[in-house]
Design a protein around this motif. Structure first.
Motif, PDB file in Angstrom:
ATOM      1  N   LEU A   6      -8.534 -37.887  83.004  1.00 38.18           N
ATOM      2  CA  LEU A   6      -9.746 -37.143  83.587  1.00 38.18           C
ATOM      3  C   LEU A   6     -10.880 -37.476  82.568  1.00 38.18           C
ATOM      4  CD1 LEU A   6     -10.766 -35.724  86.246  1.00 38.18           C
ATOM      5  CD2 LEU A   6     -10.336 -33.566  84.922  1.00 38.18           C
ATOM      6  N   LYS A   7     -11.903 -38.209  82.897  1.00 44.26           N
ATOM      7  CA  LYS A   7     -13.038 -38.623  81.966  1.00 44.26           C
ATOM      8  C   LYS A   7     -13.888 -37.377  81.939  1.00 44.26           C
ATOM      9  CE  LYS A   7     -15.991 -42.013  80.378  1.00 44.26           C
ATOM     10  NZ  LYS A   7     -15.636 -42.150  79.011  1.00 44.26           N
ATOM     11  N   GLU A   8     -14.361 -36.923  82.908  1.00 46.76           N
ATOM     12  CA  GLU A   8     -14.994 -35.684  83.376  1.00 46.76           C
ATOM     13  C   GLU A   8     -14.754 -35.249  84.697  1.00 46.76           C
ATOM     14  OE1 GLU A   8     -18.968 -37.116  83.881  1.00 46.76           O
ATOM     15  OE2 GLU A   8     -19.367 -38.383  81.990  1.00 46.76           O
ATOM     16  N   PRO A   9     -15.104 -33.948  84.850  1.00 45.15           N
ATOM     17  CA  PRO A   9     -14.832 -33.303  86.335  1.00 45.15           C
ATOM     18  C   PRO A   9     -15.272 -34.284  87.331  1.00 45.15           C
ATOM     19  CG  PRO A   9     -15.913 -31.841  84.725  1.00 45.15           C
ATOM     20  CD  PRO A   9     -15.978 -33.072  84.046  1.00 45.15           C
ATOM     21  N   ASN A  10     -14.262 -34.528  88.277  1.00 48.69           N
ATOM     22  CA  ASN A  10     -14.693 -35.258  89.258  1.00 48.69           C
ATOM     23  C   ASN A  10     -14.754 -36.824  88.970  1.00 48.69           C
ATOM     24  OD1 ASN A  10     -14.659 -34.733  92.165  1.00 48.69           O
ATOM     25  ND2 ASN A  10     -16.761 -35.373  92.217  1.00 48.69           N
ATOM     26  N   MET A  11     -14.177 -37.129  87.662  1.00 48.12           N
ATOM     27  CA  MET A  11     -14.343 -38.570  87.589  1.00 48.12           C
ATOM     28  C   MET A  11     -12.967 -38.931  86.719  1.00 48.12           C
ATOM     29  SD  MET A  11     -16.955 -40.736  84.893  1.00 48.12           S
ATOM     30  CE  MET A  11     -18.498 -40.225  85.738  1.00 48.12           C
ATOM     31  N   VAL A  12     -12.379 -39.992  87.287  1.00 46.52           N
ATOM     32  CA  VAL A  12     -11.156 -40.393  86.618  1.00 46.52           C
ATOM     33  C   VAL A  12     -11.293 -41.626  85.857  1.00 46.52           C
ATOM     34  CG1 VAL A  12      -8.796 -41.474  87.317  1.00 46.52           C
ATOM     35  CG2 VAL A  12      -9.787 -39.510  88.625  1.00 46.52           C
ATOM     36  N   GLY A  13     -10.773 -41.724  84.572  1.00 48.42           N
ATOM     37  CA  GLY A  13     -10.915 -42.823  83.691  1.00 48.42           C
ATOM     38  C   GLY A  13      -9.776 -43.779  83.741  1.00 48.42           C
ATOM     39  N   VAL A  14      -9.835 -45.019  83.918  1.00 45.01           N
ATOM     40  CA  VAL A  14      -8.642 -45.928  83.769  1.00 45.01           C
ATOM     41  C   VAL A  14      -8.968 -46.972  82.730  1.00 45.01           C
ATOM     42  CG1 VAL A  14      -7.440 -47.877  85.262  1.00 45.01           C
ATOM     43  CG2 VAL A  14      -8.350 -45.611  86.174  1.00 45.01           C
ATOM     44  N   GLY A  41     -16.028 -36.879  96.810  1.00 44.53           N
ATOM     45  CA  GLY A  41     -17.127 -37.756  96.193  1.00 44.53           C
ATOM     46  C   GLY A  41     -16.786 -38.039  94.684  1.00 44.53           C
ATOM     47  N   GLY A  42     -15.949 -38.378  94.394  1.00 46.56           N
ATOM     48  CA  GLY A  42     -15.432 -38.610  92.985  1.00 46.56           C
ATOM     49  C   GLY A  42     -15.856 -40.132  92.529  1.00 46.56           C
ATOM     50  N   GLY A  43     -15.715 -40.337  91.067  1.00 44.14           N
ATOM     51  CA  GLY A  43     -16.030 -41.331  90.458  1.00 44.14           C
ATOM     52  C   GLY A  43     -14.837 -42.023  89.845  1.00 44.14           C
ATOM     53  N   LEU A  72      -6.424 -42.166  98.771  1.00 44.92           N
ATOM     54  CA  LEU A  72      -6.913 -41.761  97.446  1.00 44.92           C
ATOM     55  C   LEU A  72      -8.298 -42.226  97.348  1.00 44.92           C
ATOM     56  CD1 LEU A  72      -5.696 -42.107  93.955  1.00 44.92           C
ATOM     57  CD2 LEU A  72      -7.491 -43.564  94.473  1.00 44.92           C
ATOM     58  N   VAL A  73      -8.753 -43.514  98.231  1.00 40.50           N
ATOM     59  CA  VAL A  73      -9.912 -44.217  98.269  1.00 40.50           C
ATOM     60  C   VAL A  73     -10.727 -43.103  98.895  1.00 40.50           C
ATOM     61  CG1 VAL A  73     -11.087 -46.124  99.015  1.00 40.50           C
ATOM     62  CG2 VAL A  73      -8.973 -46.510  98.020  1.00 40.50           C
ATOM     63  N   ARG A  74     -10.500 -42.258  99.911  1.00 37.17           N
ATOM     64  CA  ARG A  74     -11.482 -41.388 100.321  1.00 37.17           C
ATOM     65  C   ARG A  74     -11.875 -40.537  99.660  1.00 37.17           C
ATOM     66  NH1 ARG A  74      -7.459 -39.451 104.981  1.00 37.17           N
ATOM     67  NH2 ARG A  74      -6.448 -41.664 104.785  1.00 37.17           N
ATOM     68  N   SER A  75     -11.269 -40.312  98.379  1.00 38.34           N
ATOM     69  CA  SER A  75     -11.735 -39.150  97.330  1.00 38.34           C
ATOM     70  C   SER A  75     -12.551 -39.777  96.248  1.00 38.34           C
ATOM     71  CB  SER A  75     -10.320 -38.558  96.482  1.00 38.34           C
ATOM     72  OG  SER A  75      -9.420 -38.170  97.152  1.00 38.34           O
ATOM     73  N   ILE A  76     -12.989 -41.198  96.295  1.00 39.02           N
ATOM     74  CA  ILE A  76     -13.751 -41.761  95.426  1.00 39.02           C
ATOM     75  C   ILE A  76     -14.848 -42.255  96.152  1.00 39.02           C
ATOM     76  CG2 ILE A  76     -13.872 -43.514  93.686  1.00 39.02           C
ATOM     77  CD1 ILE A  76     -12.087 -40.991  92.916  1.00 39.02           C
ATOM     78  N   ASP A  77     -16.099 -41.938  95.858  1.00 38.09           N
ATOM     79  CA  ASP A  77     -17.393 -42.863  96.378  1.00 38.09           C
ATOM     80  C   ASP A  77     -17.981 -44.089  95.443  1.00 38.09           C
ATOM     81  OD1 ASP A  77     -17.291 -41.008  98.376  1.00 38.09           O
ATOM     82  OD2 ASP A  77     -19.003 -39.725  97.609  1.00 38.09           O
ATOM     83  N   LYS A  78     -17.662 -43.931  94.116  1.00 35.69           N
ATOM     84  CA  LYS A  78     -18.204 -45.036  93.350  1.00 35.69           C
ATOM     85  C   LYS A  78     -17.212 -45.215  92.296  1.00 35.69           C
ATOM     86  CE  LYS A  78     -23.020 -43.760  93.460  1.00 35.69           C
ATOM     87  NZ  LYS A  78     -24.224 -43.282  92.729  1.00 35.69           N
ATOM     88  N   ALA A  79     -17.287 -46.542  91.811  1.00 31.84           N
ATOM     89  CA  ALA A  79     -16.563 -47.113  90.753  1.00 31.84           C
ATOM     90  C   ALA A  79     -17.355 -47.933  89.786  1.00 31.84           C
ATOM     91  CB  ALA A  79     -15.064 -47.673  91.034  1.00 31.84           C
ATOM     92  N   ASP A 117     -24.452 -43.683  83.826  1.00 33.30           N
ATOM     93  CA  ASP A 117     -25.630 -43.352  84.604  1.00 33.30           C
ATOM     94  C   ASP A 117     -25.546 -43.815  85.994  1.00 33.30           C
ATOM     95  OD1 ASP A 117     -28.411 -42.211  84.695  1.00 33.30           O
ATOM     96  OD2 ASP A 117     -28.666 -44.503  85.215  1.00 33.30           O
ATOM     97  N   TYR A 118     -24.860 -44.993  86.273  1.00 34.54           N
ATOM     98  CA  TYR A 118     -24.610 -45.167  87.598  1.00 34.54           C
ATOM     99  C   TYR A 118     -23.714 -44.315  88.356  1.00 34.54           C
ATOM    100  CZ  TYR A 118     -21.855 -47.902  91.492  1.00 34.54           C
ATOM    101  OH  TYR A 118     -21.424 -48.170  92.586  1.00 34.54           O
ATOM    102  N   LEU A 119     -22.580 -43.806  87.775  1.00 33.72           N
ATOM    103  CA  LEU A 119     -21.681 -42.892  88.362  1.00 33.72           C
ATOM    104  C   LEU A 119     -22.409 -41.695  88.679  1.00 33.72           C
ATOM    105  CD1 LEU A 119     -18.502 -43.902  86.519  1.00 33.72           C
ATOM    106  CD2 LEU A 119     -18.915 -44.347  88.877  1.00 33.72           C
ATOM    107  N   HIS A 120     -22.993 -41.104  87.782  1.00 33.06           N
ATOM    108  CA  HIS A 120     -23.711 -39.791  87.929  1.00 33.06           C
ATOM    109  C   HIS A 120     -25.059 -39.880  88.818  1.00 33.06           C
ATOM    110  CE1 HIS A 120     -22.192 -38.661  83.815  1.00 33.06           C
ATOM    111  NE2 HIS A 120     -21.514 -38.428  84.740  1.00 33.06           N
TER     112      HIS A 120
END
Length: 122
Positions: A6-14, A41-43, A72-79, A117-120
């Motif tokens: 978890l990189k940030e709340p609502n953002m997963v890091g890979v 609406g995660g990133g 899972l893809v439905r949970s993520i809006d941007k990458a 910045d793009y993700l936010h």
């Protein structure tokens, strides 16, 4: 090496560096699925420093988990994908164009601030 966090709340890091075997793939995908559970609406923040094809057994693990990954893809809006490999940038952005509801933008490895910045902010 595959590291999912978890990189940030609502953002997963890979973070991906080198090859991935079946055990590492299973642990990583389970972590990804768990972290994205309930997310809206995660990133996703990918850092790919040395891509090598996963082993055949690792790909088999991924194929077994495809139904969960499609949900899972439905949970993520941007990458955002950070890499120094041009072909990965091209494939990533093409993938984003093919998956409804998911935007993917690629960045150079040294553009972490722009990627965040793009993700936010889009």
């Amino acid at each position: 090496m595959l590291n999912i966090y978890l990189k940030e709340p609502n953002m997963v890091g890979v973070d991906l560096d080198g090859s991935i075997d079946a055990a590492e793939m299973a642990v990583g995908l389970d972590a990804l699925i768990e972290l994205c559970d309930g997310m809206e609406g995660g990133g996703m923040f990918y850092r790919i420093t040395d891509f090598q094809m996963p082993t055949l057994n690792a790909l088999a693990v991924e194929f077994r988990k495809l139904p969960q990954l499609f949900r899972l893809v439905r949970s993520i809006d941007k990458a955002a994908v950070l890499t120094d490999q041009g072909w990965i940038k091209t494939v990533s952005e093409l993938e984003g164009a093919l998956i409804p509801g998911l935007e993917i933008k690629a960045f150079d490895l040294d553009e972490e601030d722009a990627a965040l910045d793009y993700l936010h902010n889009g």
